[in-house]
Write a protein that holds these residues in place. Sequence first.
Motif, mmCIF file in Angstrom:
data_model
loop_
_atom_site.group_PDB
_atom_site.id
_atom_site.type_symbol
_atom_site.label_atom_id
_atom_site.label_comp_id
_atom_site.label_asym_id
_atom_site.label_seq_id
_atom_site.Cartn_x
_atom_site.Cartn_y
_atom_site.Cartn_z
ATOM 1 N N THR A 58 0.823 -1.205 0.000
ATOM 2 C CA THR A 58 0.000 0.000 0.000
ATOM 3 C C THR A 58 0.862 1.261 0.000
ATOM 4 N N THR A 59 1.892 1.262 0.841
ATOM 5 C CA THR A 59 2.744 2.455 0.882
ATOM 6 C C THR A 59 3.420 2.673 -0.464
ATOM 7 N N ARG A 60 3.859 1.594 -1.087
ATOM 8 C CA ARG A 60 4.524 1.725 -2.391
ATOM 9 C C ARG A 60 3.557 2.261 -3.442
ATOM 10 N N THR A 61 2.324 1.772 -3.423
ATOM 11 C CA THR A 61 1.332 2.232 -4.386
ATOM 12 C C THR A 61 1.003 3.701 -4.150
ATOM 13 N N LEU A 62 0.898 4.060 -2.860
ATOM 14 C CA LEU A 62 0.562 5.451 -2.555
ATOM 15 C C LEU A 62 1.672 6.411 -2.999
ATOM 16 N N ILE A 63 2.924 5.924 -2.971
ATOM 17 C CA ILE A 63 4.019 6.771 -3.452
ATOM 18 C C ILE A 63 3.775 7.154 -4.917
ATOM 19 N N THR A 64 3.231 6.211 -5.690
ATOM 20 C CA THR A 64 2.876 6.516 -7.078
ATOM 21 C C THR A 64 1.885 7.677 -7.133
ATOM 22 N N LEU A 65 0.880 7.623 -6.257
ATOM 23 C CA LEU A 65 -0.117 8.694 -6.225
ATOM 24 C C LEU A 65 0.541 10.030 -5.860
ATOM 25 N N PHE A 66 1.423 9.996 -4.862
ATOM 26 C CA PHE A 66 2.101 11.236 -4.459
ATOM 27 C C PHE A 66 2.888 11.820 -5.629
ATOM 28 N N GLY A 67 3.547 10.930 -6.364
ATOM 29 C CA GLY A 67 4.316 11.377 -7.529
ATOM 30 C C GLY A 67 3.412 12.045 -8.547
ATOM 31 N N LEU A 68 2.259 11.423 -8.790
ATOM 32 C CA LEU A 68 1.325 11.972 -9.775
ATOM 33 C C LEU A 68 0.814 13.346 -9.337
ATOM 34 N N ILE A 69 0.517 13.483 -8.044
ATOM 35 C CA ILE A 69 0.013 14.769 -7.542
ATOM 36 C C ILE A 69 1.067 15.861 -7.729
ATOM 37 N N ALA A 70 2.304 15.552 -7.331
ATOM 38 C CA ALA A 70 3.377 16.546 -7.465
ATOM 39 C C ALA A 70 3.593 16.908 -8.923
ATOM 40 N N LEU A 71 3.647 15.890 -9.769
ATOM 41 C CA LEU A 71 3.863 16.108 -11.200
ATOM 42 C C LEU A 71 2.756 16.984 -11.784
ATOM 43 N N ALA A 72 1.510 16.652 -11.442
ATOM 44 C CA ALA A 72 0.376 17.394 -11.981
ATOM 45 C C ALA A 72 0.374 18.840 -11.475
ATOM 46 N N GLN A 73 0.695 19.032 -10.194
ATOM 47 C CA GLN A 73 0.758 20.404 -9.663
ATOM 48 C C GLN A 73 1.781 21.229 -10.440
ATOM 49 N N MET A 74 2.933 20.638 -10.679
ATOM 50 C CA MET A 74 3.999 21.360 -11.362
ATOM 51 C C MET A 74 3.632 21.646 -12.820
ATOM 52 N N TRP A 75 3.049 20.666 -13.474
ATOM 53 C CA TRP A 75 2.709 20.879 -14.875
ATOM 54 C C TRP A 75 1.597 21.923 -14.986
ATOM 55 N N ASN A 76 0.663 21.873 -14.070
ATOM 56 C CA ASN A 76 -0.416 22.853 -14.073
ATOM 57 C C ASN A 76 0.104 24.254 -13.764
ATOM 58 N N LEU A 77 1.079 24.332 -12.869
ATOM 59 C CA LEU A 77 1.674 25.638 -12.567
ATOM 60 C C LEU A 77 2.263 26.233 -13.842
ATOM 61 N N LEU A 78 2.937 25.398 -14.617
ATOM 62 C CA LEU A 78 3.543 25.855 -15.869
ATOM 63 C C LEU A 78 2.480 26.232 -16.886
ATOM 64 N N ALA A 79 1.585 25.282 -17.187
ATOM 65 C CA ALA A 79 0.642 25.467 -18.291
ATOM 66 C C ALA A 79 -0.557 26.302 -17.867
ATOM 67 N N GLY A 80 -1.065 26.017 -16.677
ATOM 68 C CA GLY A 80 -2.311 26.640 -16.253
ATOM 69 C C GLY A 80 -2.148 28.081 -15.819
ATOM 70 N N PHE A 81 -0.977 28.450 -15.352
ATOM 71 C CA PHE A 81 -0.789 29.823 -14.891
ATOM 72 C C PHE A 81 0.147 30.620 -15.770
ATOM 73 N N ALA A 82 1.294 30.031 -16.112
ATOM 74 C CA ALA A 82 2.265 30.806 -16.882
ATOM 75 C C ALA A 82 2.104 30.604 -18.385
ATOM 76 N N GLY A 83 1.158 29.729 -18.786
ATOM 77 C CA GLY A 83 0.962 29.490 -20.217
ATOM 78 C C GLY A 83 2.143 28.789 -20.861
ATOM 79 N N LEU A 84 2.955 28.111 -20.056
ATOM 80 C CA LEU A 84 4.118 27.408 -20.587
ATOM 81 C C LEU A 84 3.750 25.941 -20.811
ATOM 82 N N ILE A 85 3.459 25.598 -22.064
ATOM 83 C CA ILE A 85 3.088 24.219 -22.372
ATOM 84 C C ILE A 85 4.369 23.420 -22.571
ATOM 85 N N SER A 86 4.773 22.725 -21.518
ATOM 86 C CA SER A 86 6.012 21.948 -21.580
ATOM 87 C C SER A 86 5.680 20.494 -21.871
ATOM 88 N N VAL A 87 6.380 19.904 -22.845
ATOM 89 C CA VAL A 87 6.286 18.453 -23.010
ATOM 90 C C VAL A 87 7.643 17.841 -22.664
#
Lengths: 372, 248
Positions: A58-87
């Motif tokens: 369970t802890t290992r699986t949840l780490i995946t979720l934490f990674g996804l949340i962090a990744l999504a927050q960062m990508w949204n910060l770039l694209a959603g606020f600064a208009g920086l569409i990074s691939v």
Amino acid sequence: MSTDGSLSAGGQAEPDARAAIPGFRVARSTRMHLYVLVVSLIIVVSLVSVPFWAQVGTTRTLITLFGLIALAQMWNLLAGFAGLISVGQQAYIGIGAYGVWLFADEFHLHPFIAVAAAGALAAIIALPIAPLLFRLRGGYFAIGTWVFAEVIRITVSNIQATGGGSGKTIVSAALLPIDTRIYGTYWVGLGVAVGSILIVYLLLRSKVGLALTAIRDNDLAAQSSGVNVFRSKLIVYVVAAFGCSAMGAVVALNLLRIQPAASFSVNWTAFAIFIVVIGGLGSIEGPILGAVLYFVLQQTLSQYGSTYFLLLGLLAVIMATKVPRGLWGLVVARWDLHLFPVRRGLVMSEPSAPPGQAAAVAKEPGPTAKPA
Amino acid sequence: MTADTKRSTVVLETEGLKKSFGGVQVIDDLTLQLHEGEALGIVGPNGAGKTTLFNLISGVHRPDEGRVVFKDRDITHLSRQNRCRQGIGRTFQIPKPFADMSVFENVLVCATYARGAGERASYQRCVETLELTRLTGLANKQAGKLTLLNRKRLELARALAGDPSVLLLDEIAGGLTEVEVEELILTIRELHAEGYSIIWIEHIVHALLATVDRIYAISFGRKLIDGDPSEVMCSDEVQACYMGGTPI
Ligand SMILES: Nc1ncnc2c1ncn2[C@@H]1O[C@H](COP(=O)(O)OP(=O)(O)O)[C@@H](O)[C@H]1O
Ligand SMILES: [Mg+2]
């Protein structure tokens, strides 16, 4: 001053609106935000306690979720606020993975400290890269970020010291006592996820947040309002590099292995885009919602292989075309709900009803106008 | 009044500005001076290049030739945000609100960034600006949900919040009712009396006549005539230009 009275249309003396400025205060939060804070704390504390009662899986699986949340927050910060569409955010995820190995195995930092060091390394690399990429507009920026990620991946693949194409095992982490390693990685991962939300929240709540939301809504008007768009985008780009790198470092610690093809995989960015498109661009809540949804889909449907990917693709297309503001956008449109108190409500001590302004309008409550 | 403006200093100046889009010369050798504290009206048929002139002054576009001088400083190559910070505030003919921010937050963006001030230190300025532009009652409303009138008010409020020395107003009376126009006239007159230097592009002639010290007429990106408001509007040049088929 020389105002020619003979040209006056009205003729009568105008009232001086500045004579009496009524008292006011600016509300940054409402009572609801207090409840949100309490619930958030309960969730975080529960998550902190997971290793004490749940299975290791369970802890290992949840780490995946934490990674996804962090990744999504960062990508949204770039694209959603600064208009920086990074691939090309996988560049920094990979830098995080290799960074944690570098600092832990080669420089003998504690693996968990090395996560922060890997984040800092990515931020330092991002600083000179950003001005180069910002010269590229729109689609060219996206291509530029991808090229940058590829260049790093190919370079790393060809360096013997980093294990070439087959990568490395993070030995120092593998040698940690098993409980320390698994629980520690879990808590660091939770810290990165919570930290990514917190940093976006603090950014948005600050003066920089004013600039970012303005840029999100209208780039040109923001510039013409004195907003230094370059500086705001630079801050965002560097923060996102740090966040993605820390996330990549946690994933690497979880797997104990780093490898160019996996660490620098464009799939990371694809996940991020999917999550943010589903959850909703340009808010804090959207990426969290999207990450949880994606995580649930992944856990329940990934056994169906290619059908699962087809489903994901279809879902993304439907959301992007039919619900461009994502699921959280629907919530906001319906209930005007903002869980994070990043807004500013003006509360007048005595409602002013200037001539020509309907009194009813003056009483209309705004999103954050209700007194806390 | 004319003697007055001649004696005073020039705050903003364009020298031989030229700008073309895809081979069409939109601004053609335009030279214009705005004096300290002066209210200048600009008229011209649709497509004459009036908005483009504002875009050149505020840095949205760069001129092909010519210079923009603000307070004796060549700002032709200055960025948009720095022109704003130097003290050039503008409105957009087609309002560009920060749609998902509240009216108050819209104004706050300008009050902080255009003035280089802290957020808390800017609240007072915002409230004053909202009062002046009669938007206080709508302070917490989402800007994207405003009516046209209020969007125009917000354009004015944002430009004002930055405490500019020069205000560029682009057709902020267009589409308003007669009563609303009268209200706007009062506001502009008040700003003029406070000492703002103003350039107002407007088709509603009586609004200009009631507020400005001078009118500058443009046609096909060139200066037609400038001078006393009523004289310019009655001049053969302006009459011919408008009678010549292009409606105001
Ligand atoms: N960014 C642009 N690209 C191409 N053409 C433009 C652009 N901006 C303005 N124009 C053209 O320049 C001419 C003048 O436009 P504008 O300055 O908006 O006129 P006005 O404000 O006097 O009505 C119009 O023919 C318009 O189509
Ligand atoms: Mg125009």
